[in-house]
Design an enzyme around this catalytic site. Structure first.
Site, mmCIF file in Angstrom:
data_model
loop_
_atom_site.group_PDB
_atom_site.id
_atom_site.type_symbol
_atom_site.label_atom_id
_atom_site.label_comp_id
_atom_site.label_asym_id
_atom_site.label_seq_id
_atom_site.Cartn_x
_atom_site.Cartn_y
_atom_site.Cartn_z
ATOM 1 N N LYS A 122 0.771 -1.298 0.320
ATOM 2 C CA LYS A 122 -0.135 0.176 0.276
ATOM 3 C C LYS A 122 0.866 1.067 -0.305
ATOM 4 O O LYS A 122 0.429 2.454 -0.456
ATOM 5 C CB LYS A 122 -1.034 -0.543 1.356
ATOM 6 C CG LYS A 122 -2.211 -1.194 1.132
ATOM 7 C CD LYS A 122 -2.894 -0.579 0.326
ATOM 8 C CE LYS A 122 -4.227 -1.024 -0.367
ATOM 9 N NZ LYS A 122 -5.644 -0.393 -0.835
ATOM 10 N N ASP A 169 -8.947 -0.333 6.593
ATOM 11 C CA ASP A 169 -8.947 -1.430 7.586
ATOM 12 C C ASP A 169 -8.086 -1.879 7.791
ATOM 13 O O ASP A 169 -7.691 -2.606 8.504
ATOM 14 C CB ASP A 169 -9.783 -2.004 6.800
ATOM 15 C CG ASP A 169 -10.312 -2.061 5.111
ATOM 16 O OD1 ASP A 169 -9.140 -2.648 4.896
ATOM 17 O OD2 ASP A 169 -10.740 -3.005 4.748
HETATM 18 C C1 LIG Z 1 -2.846 -6.762 1.789
HETATM 19 C C2 LIG Z 1 -4.192 -6.241 1.097
HETATM 20 N N1 LIG Z 1 -4.450 -6.835 -0.516
HETATM 21 C C3 LIG Z 1 -4.806 -6.246 -1.167
HETATM 22 C C4 LIG Z 1 -5.993 -5.103 -1.215
HETATM 23 C C5 LIG Z 1 -7.118 -4.794 -2.252
HETATM 24 O O1 LIG Z 1 -7.072 -3.866 -2.546
HETATM 25 P P1 LIG Z 1 -7.860 -2.252 -3.215
HETATM 26 O O2 LIG Z 1 -8.949 -2.274 -2.005
HETATM 27 O O3 LIG Z 1 -7.588 -1.622 -4.183
HETATM 28 O O4 LIG Z 1 -8.784 -3.602 -4.056
HETATM 29 C C6 LIG Z 1 -5.354 -4.506 0.191
HETATM 30 C C7 LIG Z 1 -6.391 -3.395 1.022
HETATM 31 O O5 LIG Z 1 -6.289 -3.092 1.686
HETATM 32 C C8 LIG Z 1 -4.878 -5.031 1.299
HETATM 33 O O6 LIG Z 1 -4.364 -4.572 2.461
#
Ligand SMILES: Cc1ncc(COP(=O)(O)O)c(C=O)c1O
Length: 377
Positions: free
Chosen positions: A80, A106
């Site tokens: 992120k 979250d």
């Molecule tokens: C570890 C992880 N993988 C995937 C995602 C998915 O990303 P998005 O919310 O842009 O779909 C998130 C989102 O917070 C995440 O924290």
């Protein structure tokens, strides 16, 4: 040959995508902004490793499995930071006077916003929904943010962050888009593109990609949509097939694809895949993904646990990968399709076989150590 599944209760949905890039602000931003040089200029920058899980691929009858390991990203344990750092960098170029950044999250995005704000000498306020774990809250606080937990779900927490930011004149850095709030989410997605560019030397031929299927875990869909942009822009109809994976308890994109329009998740229950526990998909994420995705699946939490253990205790000479619940969701999706009879048919429809090459992303490491230990042990 691709067939269509319209039976309501199926945990997967298959469609024939148009492979068209939408004509919108997000796409023009993604075409015009290159975040890679920005990231390369950060002291903490280092491309994350691409790991080949050859023994696992052989054991489950596939040609190859590659996993890009984002647990090494910027010491943040998740991908992120690519989005938050670039978006905050872009904002500060335009408005260096910004003092406080705000977001709803979250977990991983909030930690990334706090980290990028601190690096720029700025403050951050992060709102989290009711079901965010204490360990995730502590990780965000460690980056210097003021964290406020609300007795609300993800969507209402986002709305609250937007309202309070307006009142206090804080700068909202949200990783999901809605009508009228598209530019900052697009900058975040432009930041995510860095890790697809990192893959260019290793996995991409000039005319065709060297992978056949890419599994993309979806929360609000911004990250998966940045992958979709990358492939559609580069390969058009020659793109690898994209498969989205969501938790049973929060499958907003799956439900939207099934309904043909952007909707909130039909069922909303707690999931251990905290990063994927979101509400309605991002507007720009939805517009991109609906044109790009061949299959959307939803999976139970148990499958994420199984995939975490599989990555932690690898087969043969495969390298160990430390993966959190959302990070392992891509592999969980793959294993589920291959092994669970409820998904029977999808393997044949997608023509998955001994030659198929798969790309996965470990989008987070052990971002909640306590939960990680429990699942692994
Ligand atoms: C570890 C992880 N993988 C995937 C995602 C998915 O990303 P998005 O919310 O842009 O779909 C998130 C989102 O917070 C995440 O924290």
């Amino acid at each position: 040959m691709i067939f269509f599944s319209h039976m309501d209760q199926l945990p997967f949905h298959i469609q024939e995508p148009s492979f068209q890039l939408p004509n919108n602000l997000t796409v023009s931003i993604l075409k015009n902004k290159n975040a890679l040089p920005f990231h390369q200029g950060l002291a903490a920058y280092c491309p994350t490793p691409l790991i080949s899980l050859g023994a696992l691929a052989k054991a489950i009858g596939l040609g190859a499995i590659y996993i890009k390991d984002e647990s090494y990203r910027f010491d943040l344990n998740a991908f992120k930071g690519l989005g938050a750092s670039f978006a905050i960098g872009q904002l500060l170029e335009k408005k260096p006077e910004i003092e406080i950044f705000c977001t709803a999250t979250d977990g991983n995005h909030g930690r990334a916003v706090a980290w990028a704000a601190k690096a720029a000498g700025k403050k951050s306020v992060v709102f989290v929904p009711a079901d965010t774990s204490l360990n995730r809250i502590k990780a965000i606080e460690k980056e210097g943010a003021t964290v406020v937990q609300l007795n609300k779900n993800y969507d209402d927490t986002c709305a609250h962050a937007e309202r309070i930011s307006k009142i206090n004149q804080w700068e909202l850095v949200q990783d999901t888009a809605w009508k009228g709030y598209e530019e900052i989410p697009a900058d975040i997605m432009a930041g995510y593109l860095t890790h697809f560019k990192e893959l260019e030397d290793s996995l991409h031929g000039v005319a065709r990609p060297d992978v056949d299927l890419v599994f993309l875990q979806v929360g609000v869909g911004s990250w998966a949509a940045s992958a979709a942009f990358y492939y559609l822009q580069r390969y058009g109809k020659e793109s690898p097939l994209l498969i989205t994976v969501e938790p049973d308890g929060s499958a907003g994109f799956f439900d939207s694809l099934k309904n043909g329009e952007r909707v909130s998740p039909e069922s909303s229950s707690h999931t251990i895949m905290g990063g994927l526990s979101c509400g309605i998909p991002s507007l720009s994420g939805w517009e991109m993904l609906k044109n790009a995705v061949t299959a959307a699946i939803r999976i139970p939490d148990e499958e994420a646990k199984r995939a975490m253990r599989q990555l932690y205790v690898p087969l043969g000479n495969d390298q160990r990968v430390i993966s959190g619940e959302s990070g392992a969701a891509g592999l969980a999706g793959l294993l589920t399709i291959l092994q669970d009879p409820a998904y029977a048919g999808i393997k044949e429809q997608l023509q998955i076989g001994p030659q198929t090459r798969i790309l996965l992303f470990n989008t987070e490491g052990n971002t909640d150590e306590e939960s990680f230990e429990q699942i692994i042990s």
